[in-house]
Design an enzyme around this catalytic site. Structure first.
Site, PDB file in Angstrom:
ATOM      1  N   CYS A 104       0.830  -1.202   0.000  1.00 19.17           N
ATOM      2  CA  CYS A 104       0.000   0.000   0.000  1.00 19.17           C
ATOM      3  C   CYS A 104       0.864   1.252   0.000  1.00 19.17           C
ATOM      4  O   CYS A 104       1.982   1.264   0.500  1.00 19.17           O
ATOM      5  CB  CYS A 104      -0.868   0.030   1.249  1.00 19.17           C
ATOM      6  SG  CYS A 104      -1.820  -1.463   1.495  1.00 19.17           S
ATOM      7  N   ARG A 150       4.905   0.287  -6.346  1.00 20.34           N
ATOM      8  CA  ARG A 150       4.990  -0.530  -5.132  1.00 20.34           C
ATOM      9  C   ARG A 150       4.120  -1.785  -5.243  1.00 20.34           C
ATOM     10  O   ARG A 150       4.296  -2.718  -4.468  1.00 20.34           O
ATOM     11  CB  ARG A 150       4.530   0.295  -3.921  1.00 20.34           C
ATOM     12  CG  ARG A 150       5.453   1.449  -3.601  1.00 20.34           C
ATOM     13  CD  ARG A 150       4.817   2.374  -2.600  1.00 20.34           C
ATOM     14  NE  ARG A 150       4.631   1.755  -1.307  1.00 20.34           N
ATOM     15  CZ  ARG A 150       5.450   1.905  -0.274  1.00 20.34           C
ATOM     16  NH1 ARG A 150       6.512   2.651  -0.383  1.00 20.34           N
ATOM     17  NH2 ARG A 150       5.208   1.316   0.876  1.00 20.34           N
ATOM     18  N   TRP A 157      -2.901  -2.739  -1.489  1.00 21.14           N
ATOM     19  CA  TRP A 157      -2.478  -4.097  -1.829  1.00 21.14           C
ATOM     20  C   TRP A 157      -3.238  -4.999  -0.865  1.00 21.14           C
ATOM     21  O   TRP A 157      -2.986  -4.983   0.333  1.00 21.14           O
ATOM     22  CB  TRP A 157      -0.968  -4.216  -1.645  1.00 21.14           C
ATOM     23  CG  TRP A 157      -0.363  -5.487  -2.146  1.00 21.14           C
ATOM     24  CD1 TRP A 157      -0.031  -5.808  -3.430  1.00 21.14           C
ATOM     25  CD2 TRP A 157       0.034  -6.609  -1.354  1.00 21.14           C
ATOM     26  NE1 TRP A 157       0.530  -7.057  -3.493  1.00 21.14           N
ATOM     27  CE2 TRP A 157       0.586  -7.570  -2.228  1.00 21.14           C
ATOM     28  CE3 TRP A 157      -0.025  -6.911   0.010  1.00 21.14           C
ATOM     29  CZ2 TRP A 157       1.072  -8.793  -1.801  1.00 21.14           C
ATOM     30  CZ3 TRP A 157       0.460  -8.140   0.447  1.00 21.14           C
ATOM     31  CH2 TRP A 157       1.005  -9.065  -0.453  1.00 21.14           C
ATOM     32  N   ASN A 179      -1.799   2.289   5.895  1.00 22.88           N
ATOM     33  CA  ASN A 179      -0.900   1.184   5.523  1.00 22.88           C
ATOM     34  C   ASN A 179      -0.608   0.405   6.793  1.00 22.88           C
ATOM     35  O   ASN A 179      -0.415   1.009   7.848  1.00 22.88           O
ATOM     36  CB  ASN A 179       0.449   1.706   5.015  1.00 22.88           C
ATOM     37  CG  ASN A 179       0.351   2.334   3.647  1.00 22.88           C
ATOM     38  OD1 ASN A 179      -0.706   2.316   3.030  1.00 22.88           O
ATOM     39  ND2 ASN A 179       1.450   2.896   3.192  1.00 22.88           N
ATOM     40  N   GLY A 180      -0.488  -0.888   6.673  1.00 20.94           N
ATOM     41  CA  GLY A 180      -0.165  -1.694   7.853  1.00 20.94           C
ATOM     42  C   GLY A 180      -1.309  -2.633   8.169  1.00 20.94           C
ATOM     43  O   GLY A 180      -2.219  -2.834   7.355  1.00 20.94           O
ATOM     44  N   GLU A 191      19.004 -16.293  -8.167  1.00 23.00           N
ATOM     45  CA  GLU A 191      18.486 -14.988  -8.548  1.00 23.00           C
ATOM     46  C   GLU A 191      17.893 -15.032  -9.970  1.00 23.00           C
ATOM     47  O   GLU A 191      16.852 -14.443 -10.240  1.00 23.00           O
ATOM     48  CB  GLU A 191      19.612 -13.943  -8.437  1.00 23.00           C
ATOM     49  CG  GLU A 191      19.309 -12.560  -8.999  1.00 23.00           C
ATOM     50  CD  GLU A 191      18.122 -11.864  -8.352  1.00 23.00           C
ATOM     51  OE1 GLU A 191      17.575 -12.363  -7.344  1.00 23.00           O
ATOM     52  OE2 GLU A 191      17.712 -10.816  -8.883  1.00 23.00           O
ATOM     53  N   LYS A 208      14.078 -14.061 -10.942  1.00 21.30           N
ATOM     54  CA  LYS A 208      13.749 -13.030 -11.922  1.00 21.30           C
ATOM     55  C   LYS A 208      12.767 -13.576 -12.957  1.00 21.30           C
ATOM     56  O   LYS A 208      11.776 -12.942 -13.285  1.00 21.30           O
ATOM     57  CB  LYS A 208      15.046 -12.607 -12.610  1.00 21.30           C
ATOM     58  CG  LYS A 208      15.381 -11.187 -12.778  1.00 21.30           C
ATOM     59  CD  LYS A 208      15.548 -10.239 -11.675  1.00 21.30           C
ATOM     60  CE  LYS A 208      14.686 -10.318 -10.489  1.00 21.30           C
ATOM     61  NZ  LYS A 208      15.227  -9.736  -9.282  1.00 21.30           N
ATOM     62  N   GLU A 242       9.188 -14.291 -11.390  1.00 17.78           N
ATOM     63  CA  GLU A 242       8.356 -13.176 -10.920  1.00 17.78           C
ATOM     64  C   GLU A 242       7.824 -12.309 -12.050  1.00 17.78           C
ATOM     65  O   GLU A 242       6.742 -11.755 -11.921  1.00 17.78           O
ATOM     66  CB  GLU A 242       9.050 -12.348  -9.835  1.00 17.78           C
ATOM     67  CG  GLU A 242      10.199 -11.508 -10.267  1.00 17.78           C
ATOM     68  CD  GLU A 242      10.802 -10.698  -9.110  1.00 17.78           C
ATOM     69  OE1 GLU A 242      10.077 -10.305  -8.194  1.00 17.78           O
ATOM     70  OE2 GLU A 242      12.020 -10.461  -9.144  1.00 17.78           O
ATOM     71  N   HIS A 301      20.067 -35.168  -7.491  1.00 19.72           N
ATOM     72  CA  HIS A 301      19.530 -35.722  -6.236  1.00 19.72           C
ATOM     73  C   HIS A 301      18.003 -35.653  -6.213  1.00 19.72           C
ATOM     74  O   HIS A 301      17.398 -35.705  -5.151  1.00 19.72           O
ATOM     75  CB  HIS A 301      20.134 -34.995  -5.037  1.00 19.72           C
ATOM     76  CG  HIS A 301      21.613 -35.212  -4.921  1.00 19.72           C
ATOM     77  ND1 HIS A 301      22.157 -36.394  -4.492  1.00 19.72           N
ATOM     78  CD2 HIS A 301      22.660 -34.409  -5.246  1.00 19.72           C
ATOM     79  CE1 HIS A 301      23.488 -36.314  -4.534  1.00 19.72           C
ATOM     80  NE2 HIS A 301      23.812 -35.108  -4.990  1.00 19.72           N
ATOM     81  N   LYS A 354       6.621  -3.892  -4.472  1.00 19.71           N
ATOM     82  CA  LYS A 354       8.033  -3.519  -4.494  1.00 19.71           C
ATOM     83  C   LYS A 354       8.660  -3.664  -3.114  1.00 19.71           C
ATOM     84  O   LYS A 354       9.740  -4.210  -2.975  1.00 19.71           O
ATOM     85  CB  LYS A 354       8.191  -2.077  -5.002  1.00 19.71           C
ATOM     86  CG  LYS A 354       9.627  -1.585  -5.051  1.00 19.71           C
ATOM     87  CD  LYS A 354      10.465  -2.427  -6.000  1.00 19.71           C
ATOM     88  CE  LYS A 354      11.928  -2.017  -6.041  1.00 19.71           C
ATOM     89  NZ  LYS A 354      12.765  -3.058  -6.655  1.00 19.71           N
TER      90      LYS A 354
END
Ligand code: M6R
Length: 617
Positions: free
Chosen positions: A2, A27, A83, A109-110, A490, A494, A497, A513, A612
């Site tokens: 948010c 964000r 969000w 927010n929160g 990484e 990438k 996402e 394995h 974000k």
């Protein structure tokens, strides 16, 4: 996550808030809203909310403003990008939320942890709820305790909340006043000429002012267009220093690129130059990182390092582990930041904790920092955003100077984090067992980083062509070993996402394995195999993959003919030392993921379900 913005000034507040919300879009969010106060006390608040994008909200706001009753709109408004956590991303659940009498609007927010208890008490008193959110209780509580003093009502309400908030409140009864408060969710004040702004993030303020004040937890601020007064929750005046932001508006715009992600990939040579600037000391064979605020004797005592971070920052931390162990001979653990608390790690007297976070606001990393403080550890932050919560709470550390990173997918932060970790390993190494000669070998290689990054970026067209061949895939594996193991973790992150291809990163030796059971001709394996101590073994792993008909895309050293017989496609990176190879390898993976996502028609800068900076635990 948010985003919140509030404006008090002489401009059209709705326009300022909408453009601020657009700056906060990066964000990640799924609905948005705005509440504007009429210039005349007692006139209703103008409330417009929309599921989906800010553009949708803007369209609806335009229609509302055609309504003559809103002509008296003042220069005071608040806005929010939500969000979804409690309740789906619907118009009803979007913020701002109004009190039942319509006199108070809040953007939050929160997470309010005791909202069910508060909701039930308010319901018994006759309050009706419109949304499923935890936040709506705040608006009704303010109405419930209001006796003519908005600040007092907000303070009393805050006293009843358990959880986290970055909160802005406006009231139709106080057309000149915004009230904001912080507990666990960032709030920053922007001080302009005849205008004051409040936001969760400086990118929403930067086109108005570069002079800002960060609130601390427990701060409440009462804002008008010309002033702001910060107090504690007990109404004791508090003084906070103003700082100047060194980012420019141009840095948070696309500058001709189709996406922020591509722009930020291209910025890496400059970002690396900025990260390294003034920090390499060839003469003294060391690195200068004054923000660490640790002298040689403090550094010499460090005998264990714990790195706490999430996502891309955690993978950079894994590279850091190898660097610290190779160059400084200091045993290093990398812990997923949430796990730092969950597993109760041991911090000894000479342990150092390093929290890595691009945004400096990641809730899990922040929680790890606070746990580290409780355990008495020496804590350092490695952040990009100056003045961010983690940077301030750690009190010492190193900034990346990578410039603002807007795309949800982190790119330049990773490469600059690795560069800074390498410098830290030299600094620590020189107070441990690293010779001046070895330090200078590392330093010389680090000076090549911008050129190494550029050499990979120059191959964008070739990488885009390779991506065309793989754009239809639904699954992929990434493998590498040694310094390339975190690099492939990484790479897989990438790809998944932004292109929604299911991708897994593994140590090259681990494939056999278990995961190798999944390989088919439709599941490519992307192999990081530049010149390195593990190359021969990784080639053997490539052969194992090809024996199962899996196509192999190698990321290899330019001109390395050993690789040709074992791969279907090759992305070349320049020849470099093993310890810096994660940087060019990851840039190649970034470009590959970017073009895969573009070819698959994905929304690259704001991938679905992602934010974000993840400010909830
Ligand atoms: O701001 P931080 O570095 O603390 O963020 C950590 C992760 O949330 C972040 O790296 C995330 O994994 C990115 N989306 C990766 O591209």
């Amino acid at each position: 996550m948010c985003g919140i913005i509030g404006y008090a000034g002489n401009k059209n507040a709705a326009n300022v808030v909408i453009s601020g919300l657009k700056r906060l879009e990066y964000r990640g969010y799924d609905s948005a809203g705005i509440a504007q106060v009429s210039a005349t006390a007692g006139q209703p608040l103008l409330l417009v909310k929309a599921a989906g994008k800010v553009a949708e909200l803007e369209g609806q706001l335009g229609k509302q403003l055609d309504n003559p009753t809103d002509q008296q709109a003042s220069g005071l408004a608040i806005g929010h990008t939500r969000w979804a956590t409690h309740g789906e991303p619907t118009t009803e659940n979007a913020h701002p939320h109004l009190s039942q009498d319509g006199n108070f609007a809040i953007a939050h927010n929160g997470i309010i942890e005791n909202y069910l208890t508060l909701r039930s008490k308010l319901t018994q008193k006759g309050y009706e709820f419109i949304s499923e959110t935890d936040s709506e209780v705040i608006a009704h509580l303010i109405q419930d305790v209001y006796e003519g003093d908005l600040q007092a009502a907000v303070m009393t309400t805050l006293g009843q909340l358990e959880g986290t908030y970055g909160l802005i409140v406006v009231s139709s009864l106080h057309p000149d006043t915004l009230i904001a408060a912080r507990n666990g969710s960032p709030v920053v004040i922007g001080i302009g000429q005849g205008e004051t702004l409040i936001a969760s993030d400086i990118s929403a303020l930067i086109s108005h002012t570069k002079r800002v004040v960060y609130l601390d937890d427990g701060d409440v601020v009462t804002v008008s267009k010309d002033s702001f007064d910060i107090t504690s929750l007990k109404n004791v005046p508090v003084s906070r220093d103003a700082t100047e932001i060194d980012w420019n508006v141009e840095e948070i715009e696309k500058g001709g690129f189709d996406h922020f992600m591509l722009k930020e990939i291209y910025e890496q040579p400059t970002a690396l130059t900025n990260s390294l600037r003034g920090r390499l000391d060839l003469k003294g064979a060391t690195a200068k990182l004054s923000g660490m605020q640790l002298g040689p004797s403090d550094l010499a005592h460090i005998d264990r390092i714990t790195i706490a971070a999430c996502g891309t920052s955690m993978y950079a931390g894994m590279v850091g582990k190898y660097l610290f162990e190779d160059f400084a001979s200091i045993p290093t653990d990398v812990v997923q930041a949430a796990e730092f608390r969950d597993r109760n790690p041991i911090m000894q007297r000479d342990s150092m904790m390093l929290a890595i976070s691009q945004s400096g606001e990641t809730a899990d990393t922040l929680a790890a920092v606070r746990e580290g403080v409780r355990k008495g550890a020496t804590i350092l932050g490695l952040c990009n955003v100056v003045g961010s919560t983690i940077a301030r709470e750690t009190g010492r550390g190193v900034y990346l100077h990578a410039g603002p990173e807007i795309s949800v997918a982190s790119t330049k932060a990773f490469t600059c984090q690795v560069a800074v970790l390498a410098m830290m390993s030299v600094l620590l190494g020189r107070t441990h067992r690293m010779s001046a000669e070895s330090a200078n070998r590392v330093i010389s290689e680090l000076t090549r980083l911008p050129e190494l990054a550029q050499a990979v970026i120059d191959q964008e067209d070739k990488i885009a062509k390779i991506a065309e061949k793989y754009a239809h895939i639904e699954h992929a594996f990434f493998i590498g070993r040694g310094y390339l193991f975190p690099a492939v973790m990484e790479g897989a992150l990438k790809l998944k996402e932004i292109s929604y291809v299911h991708a897994e990163g593994y140590h090259a030796a681990e494939l056999k394995h278990g995961p190798i059971a999944l390989l088919t001709k439709d599941i490519p394996v992307i192999v990081a195999v530049p010149e390195s101590s593990g190359k021969a073994k990784t080639i053997a792993n490539m052969q194992e993959c090809r024996a199962r008909k899996a196509p192999v895309l190698a990321i290899a050293t330019a001109g390395d003919t050993d690789i040709h017989a074992h791969s279907d496609d090759i992305i070349e990176i320049p020849r470099c030392e093993e310890f810096v190879a994660p940087i060019p390898v990851v840039i190649a993976e970034q470009l590959f993921a970017y073009h895969m996502a573009r070819l698959r028609g994905c929304e690259i800068d704001q991938p679905r379900n992602l934010a974000k900076s993840v400010t909830v635990e």
